[in-house]
Design an enzyme around this catalytic site. Sequence first.
Site, short mmCIF file in Angstrom:
data_model
loop_
_atom_site.label_atom_id
_atom_site.label_comp_id
_atom_site.label_asym_id
_atom_site.label_seq_id
_atom_site.Cartn_x
_atom_site.Cartn_y
_atom_site.Cartn_z
N GLU A 1 8.88 -3.48 14.17
CA GLU A 1 8.43 -3.14 12.71
C GLU A 1 9.08 -2.07 12.39
O GLU A 1 9.51 -1.66 11.29
CB GLU A 1 6.75 -2.91 12.60
N LYS B 1 -5.24 -1.84 4.14
CA LYS B 1 -5.76 -3.15 4.34
C LYS B 1 -6.60 -3.31 5.60
O LYS B 1 -6.05 -2.71 6.77
CB LYS B 1 -4.28 -4.22 4.71
N HIS C 1 8.74 -11.59 8.31
CA HIS C 1 7.32 -12.12 8.74
C HIS C 1 7.00 -13.62 8.28
O HIS C 1 6.26 -14.33 9.02
CB HIS C 1 6.37 -11.20 8.01
N GLU D 1 -0.24 -4.95 -3.36
CA GLU D 1 0.78 -5.97 -2.98
C GLU D 1 1.24 -7.13 -4.07
O GLU D 1 1.11 -8.17 -3.98
CB GLU D 1 0.25 -6.85 -1.82
N LYS E 1 6.60 3.31 5.20
CA LYS E 1 5.48 2.46 4.68
C LYS E 1 4.50 2.92 3.72
O LYS E 1 4.15 2.28 2.74
CB LYS E 1 4.55 2.10 6.10
N HIS F 1 4.27 -11.27 18.86
CA HIS F 1 4.45 -11.06 17.54
C HIS F 1 5.85 -10.36 17.17
O HIS F 1 6.68 -10.95 16.51
CB HIS F 1 3.30 -10.44 17.01
N ARG G 1 -22.06 -0.03 1.52
CA ARG G 1 -21.17 -0.07 0.48
C ARG G 1 -19.84 0.92 0.55
O ARG G 1 -19.29 1.26 -0.29
CB ARG G 1 -21.79 -0.04 -0.98
N ASN H 1 7.17 -7.62 4.14
CA ASN H 1 7.20 -8.84 4.69
C ASN H 1 8.55 -9.48 5.27
O ASN H 1 8.73 -10.56 5.92
CB ASN H 1 6.64 -10.08 3.82
N HIS I 1 5.89 -15.69 11.19
CA HIS I 1 4.55 -16.17 11.37
C HIS I 1 4.63 -17.46 11.66
O HIS I 1 3.65 -18.23 12.52
CB HIS I 1 3.68 -15.92 9.87
N ARG J 1 5.36 -3.92 -2.31
CA ARG J 1 5.07 -4.07 -0.91
C ARG J 1 5.47 -5.36 -0.05
O ARG J 1 5.60 -5.54 1.08
CB ARG J 1 3.42 -4.01 -1.17
N1 LIG Z 1 -3.92 -3.48 8.29
C1 LIG Z 1 -2.54 -3.96 8.18
O1 LIG Z 1 -1.87 -3.34 7.41
C2 LIG Z 1 -1.91 -4.67 9.49
C3 LIG Z 1 -0.76 -4.51 9.59
C4 LIG Z 1 0.18 -5.34 10.59
C5 LIG Z 1 -0.83 -5.81 11.61
N2 LIG Z 1 -2.21 -5.80 11.30
C6 LIG Z 1 -3.13 -6.44 12.38
O2 LIG Z 1 -3.09 -5.52 13.67
C7 LIG Z 1 -3.33 -6.43 14.72
C8 LIG Z 1 -2.26 -6.26 15.79
O3 LIG Z 1 -2.07 -4.93 16.27
P1 LIG Z 1 -1.95 -4.71 17.50
O4 LIG Z 1 -0.71 -5.17 18.14
O5 LIG Z 1 -2.00 -2.94 17.92
O6 LIG Z 1 -3.17 -5.25 18.66
P2 LIG Z 1 -4.37 -4.97 19.36
O7 LIG Z 1 -5.27 -4.06 18.59
O8 LIG Z 1 -5.07 -6.23 19.79
O9 LIG Z 1 -3.60 -4.12 20.36
C9 LIG Z 1 -2.72 -4.82 21.58
C10 LIG Z 1 -3.06 -4.61 22.82
O10 LIG Z 1 -2.74 -3.49 23.25
C11 LIG Z 1 -4.04 -2.53 23.72
N3 LIG Z 1 -3.99 -1.19 23.39
C12 LIG Z 1 -3.80 -0.87 22.40
N4 LIG Z 1 -3.35 0.66 22.38
C13 LIG Z 1 -3.33 0.84 23.97
C14 LIG Z 1 -2.95 1.82 24.51
N5 LIG Z 1 -2.56 3.15 24.20
N6 LIG Z 1 -2.82 1.81 26.18
C15 LIG Z 1 -3.06 0.63 26.63
N7 LIG Z 1 -3.32 -0.60 25.81
C16 LIG Z 1 -3.56 -0.30 24.64
C17 LIG Z 1 -5.25 -3.13 23.12
O11 LIG Z 1 -6.22 -3.23 23.90
C18 LIG Z 1 -4.81 -4.63 23.07
O12 LIG Z 1 -5.09 -5.41 24.30
C19 LIG Z 1 -3.38 -7.79 14.11
O13 LIG Z 1 -4.73 -8.11 14.04
C20 LIG Z 1 -2.72 -7.65 12.65
O14 LIG Z 1 -3.32 -8.80 12.00
C21 LIG Z 1 -2.66 -4.96 10.37
#
Ligand SMILES: NC(=O)c1ccc[n+]([C@@H]2O[C@H](COP(=O)([O-])OP(=O)(O)OC[C@H]3O[C@@H](n4cnc5c(N)ncnc54)[C@H](O)[C@@H]3O)[C@@H](O)[C@H]2O)c1
Length: 373
Positions: A189, A147, A253, A242, A232, A269, A125, A250, A257, A246
């Site tokens: 972003e 999130k 986005h 949201e 942010k 992306h 929990r 978007n 998307h 917030r």
């Molecule tokens: N929680 C939120 O508010 C929020 C907001 C935006 C996006 N997201 C989520 O985030 C995700 C996308 O994040 P992302 O683009 O970081 O994806 P990811 O975590 O898959 O990273 C992208 C790639 O970069 C690599 N990587 C990361 N750091 C590295 C480093 N320092 N050196 C070498 N390689 C590295 C990872 O291994 C992966 O292959 C999605 O799932 C999305 O839904 C969440």
Amino acid sequence: MSRIKKVFVRLKSKIDNSYRILIGHNIFLDVLERYLKKNIFSKIGLVTDSNLFVIYEKLLKKLSREYRIEIFAFPEGEKNKNLTTISNLISEITRKNFDRKSLLIAFGGGVTGDLTGFLASIYMRGIKFIQVPTSLLAMVDSSIGGKTGVDTEEGKNLVGTFFQPSLVIIDTEFLKTLPRKEIKNGFAEIIKHSIIFDEKYFSMLENLSPDFFVRPDFDLLSNIIKRSCEIKSYVVTRDEKESGLRQILNFGHTIGHGLEKVSNFSMPHGNCVAIGMLLEAIISKNRYLLSFDDFRRIREILTKFDYLEAIGELRGFDLKSFFDFLSYDKKNVKGKIKVVLLKKIGKTLRKRGNYSFDINYKEIEKALTEANF
Ligand SMILES: NC(=O)c1ccc[n+]([C@@H]2O[C@H](COP(=O)([O-])OP(=O)(O)OC[C@H]3O[C@@H](n4cnc5c(N)ncnc54)[C@H](O)[C@@H]3O)[C@@H](O)[C@H]2O)c1
């Protein structure tokens, strides 16, 4: 009928969910050590993906040797941000006797952060976790705001929680190993934050050299990340769940998307969000909300950082499935397409507490033509 008896469950949250985001170059080990000295945990686990597990093998071995941190690696990639990975991680940490007083560290990009945050929020929990974002996108976006969640067969981020980390450590040293494509995803972003919130910040970004990230000035980079984190966190603390402000995050986005979907996720992306921002800016201009000069500056920054060349790849894509997707996006209500519109650089349109507005297909079609699709 007997009298109905009532019990009120009064929830006045006395829990302070505040946390600090610490940003700098080569700060990770020092900050972590200080945090671990101040806080006692029964067990500490670090969750990372298989990619980072290899790249940072030496560092992770040091953490496990010197700080007795257990390392858990899951297979890299969005396709593994799912309940199976969560279930596997639950089994692993349970077998290692993690309990309520344990700590999880999310070491990785947004996928790792979302998975680890979700795991921390449901395990017993809720246990403490800290974010150590290693991708630019995670540093300026996903590690802030609380999130968490996973994807299901039916859609992205369909299962999740709001759960805040205890600390976020942003070390720009990790960006040295991040591929260029991932830098671009995060920088889209950053541009978004400036467009929706801060014209001065936008001016600073539009003057950066296009190869800033090839030989970054780490001090300037920390300042940029800091400003994005401030924007942010300002937005999410005013609207944790949201329902209002917030929505401005978007921007770009909704359409972005849709483009990701019709490109079958072959287009990064960042490019899709950038093209989404361009289209939403065109619609704002066509509604006489945004001046032509501000629109031109937005188009120019996106061109300068090489986001718009991707438009060509989308030509000839299936317009019908694009519109179908837009109507079903979970941000849209009752099949209407809602987007964030701009009044000027640094300011979005707001009406009666609303920050996203219905647009129609004709407006999108016109914007697509204008964007040279
Ligand atoms: N929680 C939120 O508010 C929020 C907001 C935006 C996006 N997201 C989520 O985030 C995700 C996308 O994040 P992302 O683009 O970081 O994806 P990811 O975590 O898959 O990273 C992208 C790639 O970069 C690599 N990587 C990361 N750091 C590295 C480093 N320092 N050196 C070498 N390689 C590295 C990872 O291994 C992966 O292959 C999605 O799932 C999305 O839904 C969440």
